[in-house]
Design an enzyme around this catalytic site. Structure first.
Site, PDB file in Angstrom:
ATOM      1  N   TYR A  53      18.864   6.680  -0.902  1.00 21.32           N
ATOM      2  CA  TYR A  53      18.001   5.628  -0.088  1.00 21.32           C
ATOM      3  C   TYR A  53      19.142   4.787   0.808  1.00 21.32           C
ATOM      4  O   TYR A  53      19.537   4.042   0.378  1.00 21.32           O
ATOM      5  CB  TYR A  53      17.140   4.661  -1.150  1.00 21.32           C
ATOM      6  N   SER A 207       4.226   7.384  -3.349  1.00 19.07           N
ATOM      7  CA  SER A 207       3.320   7.441  -2.317  1.00 19.07           C
ATOM      8  C   SER A 207       1.898   7.517  -2.901  1.00 19.07           C
ATOM      9  O   SER A 207       1.065   8.122  -2.349  1.00 19.07           O
ATOM     10  CB  SER A 207       3.493   8.755  -1.426  1.00 19.07           C
ATOM     11  N   PRO A 208       1.554   6.280  -3.493  1.00 20.50           N
ATOM     12  CA  PRO A 208       0.249   6.322  -4.322  1.00 20.50           C
ATOM     13  C   PRO A 208      -0.760   5.825  -3.263  1.00 20.50           C
ATOM     14  O   PRO A 208      -1.988   6.119  -3.542  1.00 20.50           O
ATOM     15  CB  PRO A 208       0.365   5.326  -5.462  1.00 20.50           C
ATOM     16  N   LEU A 209      -0.502   5.181  -2.069  1.00 16.42           N
ATOM     17  CA  LEU A 209      -1.456   4.793  -0.992  1.00 16.42           C
ATOM     18  C   LEU A 209      -1.371   5.829   0.066  1.00 16.42           C
ATOM     19  O   LEU A 209      -1.721   5.636   1.337  1.00 16.42           O
ATOM     20  CB  LEU A 209      -0.942   3.590  -0.644  1.00 16.42           C
ATOM     21  N   GLY A 212       0.548   5.255   3.104  1.00 13.89           N
ATOM     22  CA  GLY A 212      -0.120   4.060   3.911  1.00 13.89           C
ATOM     23  C   GLY A 212      -1.292   4.184   4.452  1.00 13.89           C
ATOM     24  O   GLY A 212      -1.736   3.423   4.786  1.00 13.89           O
ATOM     25  N   LEU A 214      -4.200   5.213   3.116  1.00 15.44           N
ATOM     26  CA  LEU A 214      -5.429   4.617   2.320  1.00 15.44           C
ATOM     27  C   LEU A 214      -5.547   3.145   2.337  1.00 15.44           C
ATOM     28  O   LEU A 214      -6.536   2.748   1.805  1.00 15.44           O
ATOM     29  CB  LEU A 214      -4.989   5.216   0.738  1.00 15.44           C
ATOM     30  N   GLY A 216      -6.281   2.062   5.026  1.00 17.34           N
ATOM     31  CA  GLY A 216      -7.274   1.894   5.947  1.00 17.34           C
ATOM     32  C   GLY A 216      -6.722   1.488   7.520  1.00 17.34           C
ATOM     33  O   GLY A 216      -7.422   1.346   8.386  1.00 17.34           O
ATOM     34  N   LYS A 217      -5.336   1.451   7.609  1.00 19.56           N
ATOM     35  CA  LYS A 217      -4.987   0.882   8.601  1.00 19.56           C
ATOM     36  C   LYS A 217      -4.966   1.729  10.070  1.00 19.56           C
ATOM     37  O   LYS A 217      -4.779   1.511  10.957  1.00 19.56           O
ATOM     38  CB  LYS A 217      -3.266   0.531   8.407  1.00 19.56           C
TER      39      LYS A 217
END
Length: 326
Positions: A53, A207-209, A212, A214, A216-217
């Site tokens: 990283y 990456s649970p969203l 990014g 999810l 809603g952006k």
């Protein structure tokens, strides 16, 4: 924050983990410090990083902040080894490479040990038993407390875990596996998650969203400061199709009914799935992280969970479906 056991071990971690993928690259020292402090003050303990990283900068930055801001004893530091910046060989699971990478990680982190050390990916060019032997050496030497893997498919995870369980007391059992998992990516439910549950291995979703999406952006366009508007656009684009849009709309509807945010609903869904221990959340700044940490007070009603399950259900056919229906 609630603490959970990682797999069938005595290691307890916060049920939300802090990811550092962007540290030292898109997240500077100031923002990283704010994130770590906010995470710790919210009761978070699990901080996830990797030797690649930011080309090692994420580990170095974390090491600089630990003790200066947060006592080392209050954190569960997880790092990974095995990925290499070589176009001809993306992964190196050889014992020599892994142990050298571990020593380099410890130096950057400024610590004598890491709580969880994970093989970043499966290396088909190296015998699996050699890769796993590096875990045994690392644990027996005291440089690593618990071991796991990342990005192993179902048969790879099952083979590795079974090998380690074959000689208890000599080999180190796998505590966790890190895989992408969200309402937009439920592939782990096919084989990885059932294997992990059966073998007593805790799942740490990355990456649970949905990268990014999810949150809603992207429902009404692409924000100028978003990943999809940066050089990471190829990372986000797979989740911007029509099928994903239907799932995001369902999450937004559920959030409206619960007086919550889409982020909270999506994160609560994956956090409380069977076999999941702690989703790893990455954020650009402390404000974004605080928004994610607010999920601690949210539990989704069963009917909401079922509706989200239905709208995001992956198609599993043979050999997963019931043979009696064939």
């Amino acid at each position: 924050m609630e603490q959970r056991h990682l797999g069938r071990t005595g290691l307890r971690v916060s049920r939300i983990g802090l990811g550092t993928l962007t540290w030292g690259r898109d997240t500077d020292e100031h923002d990283a410090a704010d994130q770590l402090k906010a995470f710790w003050e919210a009761g978070g303990t699990l901080v996830d990083t990797a030797d690649v990283y930011g080309g090692g900068e994420a580990e170095y930055l974390l090491g600089q902040l630990v003790e200066r801001l947060v006592p080392r004893r209050d954190l569960i530091i997880s790092t990974k080894a095995g990925s290499v910046p070589d176009p001809d060989r993306r992964f190196d699971g050889s014992r020599g490479h892994l142990l050298a990478a571990l020593d380099a990680s410890l130096a950057r982190l400024g610590t004598d040990y890491v709580d969880l050390w994970q093989i970043h990916a499966f290396d088909a060019a190296t015998p699996l038993e050699e890769t796993l032997h590096a875990l045994d050496i690392a644990v027996s030497s005291g440089r690593v407390r618990y071991a796991g893997v990342s990005n192993f498919c179902g048969w790879q995870l099952a083979k590795a875990a079974t090998w380690q369980l074959a000689s208890p007391g000599i080999r180190t059992r796998l505590a966790g596996t890190q895989m992408e998992y969200s309402l937009l990516q439920r592939g782990v439910e096919r084989e990885v998650l059932p294997a992990a549950i059966d073998l007593g291995i805790g799942l740490l979703p990355s990456s649970p969203l949905g990268r990014g999406v999810l949150t809603g952006k992207y429902r009404h366009g692409t924000p100028a400061d978003s990943r999809a508007a940066s050089d990471m656009a190829p990372f986000v684009e797979p989740y911007l199709d029509e099928a994903a849009s239907r799932i995001v709309d369902a999450v937004a509807t559920a959030a409206e009914g619960l007086a919550a945010t889409p982020l909270e609903v999506a994160l609560a869904w994956v956090r409380d799935r069977p076999g999941v221990v702690a989703p790893i959340v990455g954020a650009r700044n402390a404000q974004q992280l605080t928004a994610a940490l607010s999920v601690e007070s949210l539990s989704l009603p069963d009917e909401i969970c079922q509706a989200l399950d239905d709208v995001s259900a992956p198609v599993h056919r043979y050999p997963d479906q019931d043979w009696s229906t064939l």
